[in-house]
Enzyme design. Sequence first.
Site, PDB file in Angstrom:
ATOM      1  N   SER A 256     107.816  18.998 104.617  1.00  0.00           N
ATOM      2  CA  SER A 256     107.286  17.681 104.265  1.00  0.00           C
ATOM      3  C   SER A 256     107.225  17.574 102.746  1.00  0.00           C
ATOM      4  CB  SER A 256     105.887  17.499 104.854  1.00  0.00           C
ATOM      5  OG  SER A 256     104.982  18.314 104.133  1.00  0.00           O
ATOM      6  N   LYS A 257     106.712  16.450 102.287  1.00  0.00           N
ATOM      7  CA  LYS A 257     106.663  16.214 100.840  1.00  0.00           C
ATOM      8  C   LYS A 257     105.896  17.304 100.095  1.00  0.00           C
ATOM      9  CE  LYS A 257     107.450  11.297 100.528  1.00  0.00           C
ATOM     10  NZ  LYS A 257     106.767  10.386 101.450  1.00  0.00           N
TER      11      LYS A 257
END
Length: 502
Positions: A256-257
């Site tokens: 994810s980010k």
Amino acid sequence: MTSKVRVRFAPSPTGNLHIGGARTAIYNWAFARRMGGSFILRIEDTDPERSTPENTAQIIRSLRWLGLNWDEGPEVGGAYGPYLQTERFASYGEMLELLKKKDAVYPCFCSPEQLAARREAALASGSSFIGYDRSCRNLPPDDVAERLSSGACHTWRLKVPLDHGPVIFDDLVFGETSFPIEQLDDFILVRSDGTPTYNYVVVVDDALMQITHVIRGDDHLSNTPKQILVYEALGLIPPHFAHLSMILGSDGKRLSKRHGATSVEAFADEGYFPEALLNYLALLGWSLDGETTLINAELLTENFSLERVSKNPAVFDETKLAWINGVYLKEMGASAFIDALIPYLQDYGFTRSGSAADAPGVLADVAANRSWYEAIYPLIAERAKTLRDVCPQIAYLFSGGKVALDEKSVEKCLAAPGAREALASSLELLSDTALTWELAPIETALRAIPEQLGLKPKVVFQALRVALCGNMVSPPLFESIVLLSREQTLSRIRNAQETTSF
Ligand code: GLU
């Protein structure tokens, strides 16, 4: 199988194309090309709040940047369009009528509050089934007709056949996969506002577009039995399914980010090459032979097979991606390198001549000094991993008659015994206008200094390196001197002499 392979990539334009989606797209595309089939791009933009035309445009840009081409879809059209779900509502309506005729769906009048209360009660009672309790499934037909004609708010639910037995399918990656029918509730196909749900539209579209293989992330694995039931309710044969295991970050958590750049555009911006990202993602969960680490689009599309897709989650390793990128950088050649570097030079505002460093200024400077710029390539080709890496490493070539001196390097190299003499001799030699400003004569002249002064070569050349390039770890010294020009070289040596006159 005799029918022509048709696969699709079906992103929801609710954000950027991230690398998980890009890998799914690459595998679909490679499979279609390998099988001589069609690769279709379908935009699943039915979520009005989160889908935007900008995201769609961005996804299309990222796919094109990666070098993927689709046979049907936005921008190219095709015989099975439209390829945007928001333009396909008529089909969803028609198929719902068909399902009604087949008595495969029923209207549900339960309010969200009623559903929530029943769900809570089921949870509290420890029941293993917390899905919809089917209370509207057996309403008396008159009652249903009356409520519908009075315009009562309702959804449409699938009548899951209770005597169905487990829903079994042979996943082309995970093998035989089975879901007990008892776990599947009568899920909603059409919401009370008339909008269709994902599990419904995806089946209508895949069926009408004659998709033969659904290749997608394994976050959709639990949707597959529901979709199979919709196919069956419509009297259709489901396609083959192949689910791709997810991509994890180095901490074992879903990428994810938090893990840094994850969108294709972010990697492009970092200065990764499309060929390198394609190469890396192609091998993140699929292997040619268990050994190959470098693969181009041609080799991939000639060899891709679902049998060699791994069931195990893949771990994203940016160091490996950077290494692959470095290989491409090393092989691309000076001219392609400079073309690719221009946006980064523009970002940094670098020009050789020190002329206007706005974007057109940089472009003009590169055009006017093409061979000088191309000569940077051999200095950097072995050292840089990404294009964005390059600029800080070559900044010293663009600072004119002065370069910022790194403090530690000054202490270690310019303050060292012998450094002053080394700079003085270099200045003298390089000032001699009889010396041609080319690599061989410059190198020969400078290499004589250590012996003349009785100094170690390292002392001489590190002092000179710091004076000219600002630090101890710059690209090769003699090549740099040629690029710096006589005037800048002499000025920088003088500047270093002043700085170090202690
Ligand atoms: N639109 C879905 C997504 O972006 C993909 C659906 C599918 O491949 O079936 O997750």
